[in-house]
Design a protein around this motif. Structure first.
Motif, PDB file in Angstrom:
ATOM      1  N   ARG A 105    -101.146  69.831 -46.851  1.00 58.65           N
ATOM      2  CA  ARG A 105    -102.193  68.846 -46.564  1.00 58.65           C
ATOM      3  C   ARG A 105    -101.780  67.855 -45.483  1.00 58.65           C
ATOM      4  NH1 ARG A 105    -107.200  69.092 -47.155  1.00 58.65           N
ATOM      5  NH2 ARG A 105    -107.322  66.890 -47.595  1.00 58.65           N
ATOM      6  N   ILE A 106    -100.484  67.591 -45.353  1.00 58.62           N
ATOM      7  CA  ILE A 106    -100.030  66.735 -44.246  1.00 58.62           C
ATOM      8  C   ILE A 106    -100.402  67.399 -42.922  1.00 58.62           C
ATOM      9  CG2 ILE A 106     -98.032  65.784 -43.035  1.00 58.62           C
ATOM     10  CD1 ILE A 106     -96.617  65.650 -45.761  1.00 58.62           C
ATOM     11  N   PHE A 107    -100.045  68.658 -42.793  1.00 57.59           N
ATOM     12  CA  PHE A 107    -100.315  69.397 -41.561  1.00 57.59           C
ATOM     13  C   PHE A 107    -101.817  69.500 -41.291  1.00 57.59           C
ATOM     14  CE2 PHE A 107    -101.258  73.472 -39.509  1.00 57.59           C
ATOM     15  CZ  PHE A 107    -100.629  73.265 -38.292  1.00 57.59           C
ATOM     16  N   THR A 108    -102.585  69.884 -42.299  1.00 54.16           N
ATOM     17  CA  THR A 108    -104.024  70.064 -42.066  1.00 54.16           C
ATOM     18  C   THR A 108    -104.724  68.743 -41.780  1.00 54.16           C
ATOM     19  OG1 THR A 108    -104.485  70.009 -44.448  1.00 54.16           O
ATOM     20  CG2 THR A 108    -104.190  72.178 -43.441  1.00 54.16           C
ATOM     21  N   ILE A 110    -103.430  66.143 -40.267  1.00 57.65           N
ATOM     22  CA  ILE A 110    -103.097  65.766 -38.891  1.00 57.65           C
ATOM     23  C   ILE A 110    -103.886  66.615 -37.899  1.00 57.65           C
ATOM     24  CG2 ILE A 110    -101.257  65.791 -37.148  1.00 57.65           C
ATOM     25  CD1 ILE A 110     -99.337  64.960 -39.407  1.00 57.65           C
ATOM     26  N   GLN A 111    -103.954  67.911 -38.141  1.00 56.61           N
ATOM     27  CA  GLN A 111    -104.646  68.815 -37.233  1.00 56.61           C
ATOM     28  C   GLN A 111    -106.161  68.614 -37.242  1.00 56.61           C
ATOM     29  OE1 GLN A 111    -103.311  71.025 -34.997  1.00 56.61           O
ATOM     30  NE2 GLN A 111    -101.421  69.997 -35.569  1.00 56.61           N
ATOM     31  N   GLU A 112    -106.741  68.436 -38.425  1.00 64.22           N
ATOM     32  CA  GLU A 112    -108.192  68.378 -38.538  1.00 64.22           C
ATOM     33  C   GLU A 112    -108.771  66.992 -38.277  1.00 64.22           C
ATOM     34  OE1 GLU A 112    -110.236  71.006 -39.051  1.00 64.22           O
ATOM     35  OE2 GLU A 112    -108.467  72.280 -38.928  1.00 64.22           O
ATOM     36  N   THR A 113    -108.103  65.943 -38.748  1.00 64.00           N
ATOM     37  CA  THR A 113    -108.694  64.606 -38.640  1.00 64.00           C
ATOM     38  C   THR A 113    -107.926  63.687 -37.713  1.00 64.00           C
ATOM     39  OG1 THR A 113    -107.460  63.677 -40.506  1.00 64.00           O
ATOM     40  CG2 THR A 113    -109.554  64.768 -41.015  1.00 64.00           C
ATOM     41  N   GLY A 114    -106.617  63.836 -37.671  1.00 62.50           N
ATOM     42  CA  GLY A 114    -105.807  62.911 -36.893  1.00 62.50           C
ATOM     43  C   GLY A 114    -105.752  61.518 -37.509  1.00 62.50           C
ATOM     44  N   ASP A 115    -106.220  61.393 -38.739  1.00 62.38           N
ATOM     45  CA  ASP A 115    -106.258  60.101 -39.433  1.00 62.38           C
ATOM     46  C   ASP A 115    -104.877  59.787 -39.994  1.00 62.38           C
ATOM     47  OD1 ASP A 115    -106.902  57.839 -40.849  1.00 62.38           O
ATOM     48  OD2 ASP A 115    -108.141  58.866 -42.344  1.00 62.38           O
ATOM     49  N   VAL A 123     -98.150  62.265 -47.145  1.00 61.26           N
ATOM     50  CA  VAL A 123     -96.696  62.122 -47.018  1.00 61.26           C
ATOM     51  C   VAL A 123     -96.132  61.475 -48.281  1.00 61.26           C
ATOM     52  CG1 VAL A 123     -94.868  60.870 -45.806  1.00 61.26           C
ATOM     53  CG2 VAL A 123     -96.613  62.081 -44.500  1.00 61.26           C
ATOM     54  N   VAL A 124     -96.777  60.411 -48.730  1.00 62.03           N
ATOM     55  CA  VAL A 124     -96.340  59.738 -49.964  1.00 62.03           C
ATOM     56  C   VAL A 124     -96.448  60.686 -51.150  1.00 62.03           C
ATOM     57  CG1 VAL A 124     -96.880  57.864 -51.565  1.00 62.03           C
ATOM     58  CG2 VAL A 124     -96.834  57.430 -49.113  1.00 62.03           C
ATOM     59  N   SER A 125     -97.555  61.415 -51.224  1.00 57.69           N
ATOM     60  CA  SER A 125     -97.739  62.384 -52.304  1.00 57.69           C
ATOM     61  C   SER A 125     -96.659  63.457 -52.257  1.00 57.69           C
ATOM     62  CB  SER A 125     -99.131  63.008 -52.197  1.00 57.69           C
ATOM     63  OG  SER A 125     -99.323  63.989 -53.170  1.00 57.69           O
ATOM     64  N   SER A 126     -96.329  63.920 -51.057  1.00 56.63           N
ATOM     65  CA  SER A 126     -95.282  64.943 -50.920  1.00 56.63           C
ATOM     66  C   SER A 126     -93.924  64.421 -51.351  1.00 56.63           C
ATOM     67  CB  SER A 126     -95.198  65.428 -49.471  1.00 56.63           C
ATOM     68  OG  SER A 126     -96.372  66.094 -49.115  1.00 56.63           O
ATOM     69  N   LEU A 127     -93.619  63.180 -50.996  1.00 56.97           N
ATOM     70  CA  LEU A 127     -92.346  62.593 -51.418  1.00 56.97           C
ATOM     71  C   LEU A 127     -92.256  62.508 -52.940  1.00 56.97           C
ATOM     72  CD1 LEU A 127     -91.952  59.760 -48.765  1.00 56.97           C
ATOM     73  CD2 LEU A 127     -90.609  61.861 -48.947  1.00 56.97           C
ATOM     74  N   CYS A 128     -93.328  62.067 -53.557  1.00 56.76           N
ATOM     75  CA  CYS A 128     -93.336  61.952 -55.023  1.00 56.76           C
ATOM     76  C   CYS A 128     -93.269  63.328 -55.683  1.00 56.76           C
ATOM     77  CB  CYS A 128     -94.568  61.191 -55.478  1.00 56.76           C
ATOM     78  SG  CYS A 128     -94.575  59.453 -54.992  1.00 56.76           S
TER      79      CYS A 128
END
Length: 152
Positions: A105-108, A110-115, A123-128
């Motif tokens: 979801r980090i990659f998508t 960034i690619q889809e929304t750039g938000d 990123v926070v979710s991935s770290l947790c």
């Protein structure tokens, strides 16, 4: 009537969807206008939030409010695992799929929304999720201690 009010429907709805007061109002007193008013208000709020009338700052605030919920939920799980010294019956496949999914979801995002806020949330979710996955690997062979029966 009281026996029906405390039946399986109440045991299903009250802890999950409705406060007991609302359940009694809708299903014991049959005050359906009370329930309809709630649903109408809920629908109206949802309609306004999904419309272009909602300011971007409100949308951003609602989006950012998701981060503390994710962090608190995952850190409570991590603290419980640490305190217990094992992960209990935590499903390894679920933990690793959650971790992999949040990385994707980090990659998508960034690619889809750039938000950057959306990407930061993932990123926070991935770290947790990575912390929980690391604990799962660390405690892989740990077993919960057997409780000994007290002699009577």
């Amino acid at each position: 009537m009281a026996a029906e009010a405390d039946g399986p429907l109440k045991r299903l709805l009250v802890p999950i969807l409705l406060p007991e007061k609302c359940y009694d109002q809708l299903f014991v007193q049959w005050d359906l206008l009370h329930g309809v008013a709630f649903l109408a208000c809920y629908g109206l709020v949802l309609l306004v939030l999904l419309s272009p009338l909602t300011p971007l700052t409100v949308v951003t605030l609602l989006q950012a409010s998701n981060v503390p919920a994710v962090v608190v939920g995952r850190l409570l799980q991590a603290a419980t695992n640490y305190h217990n010294g094992h992960t209990g019956q935590l499903s390894a496949i679920t933990v690793f799929l959650l971790f992999g999914g949040s990385l994707a979801r980090i990659f998508t995002s960034i690619q889809e929304t750039g938000d950057p806020l959306m990407a930061g949330t993932f990123v926070v979710s991935s770290l947790c999720n990575g912390l929980i996955a690391a604990q799962l690997l660390f405690y892989w062979n740990a077993k919960p201690p057997h409780k000994q029966k007290k002699a009577q």
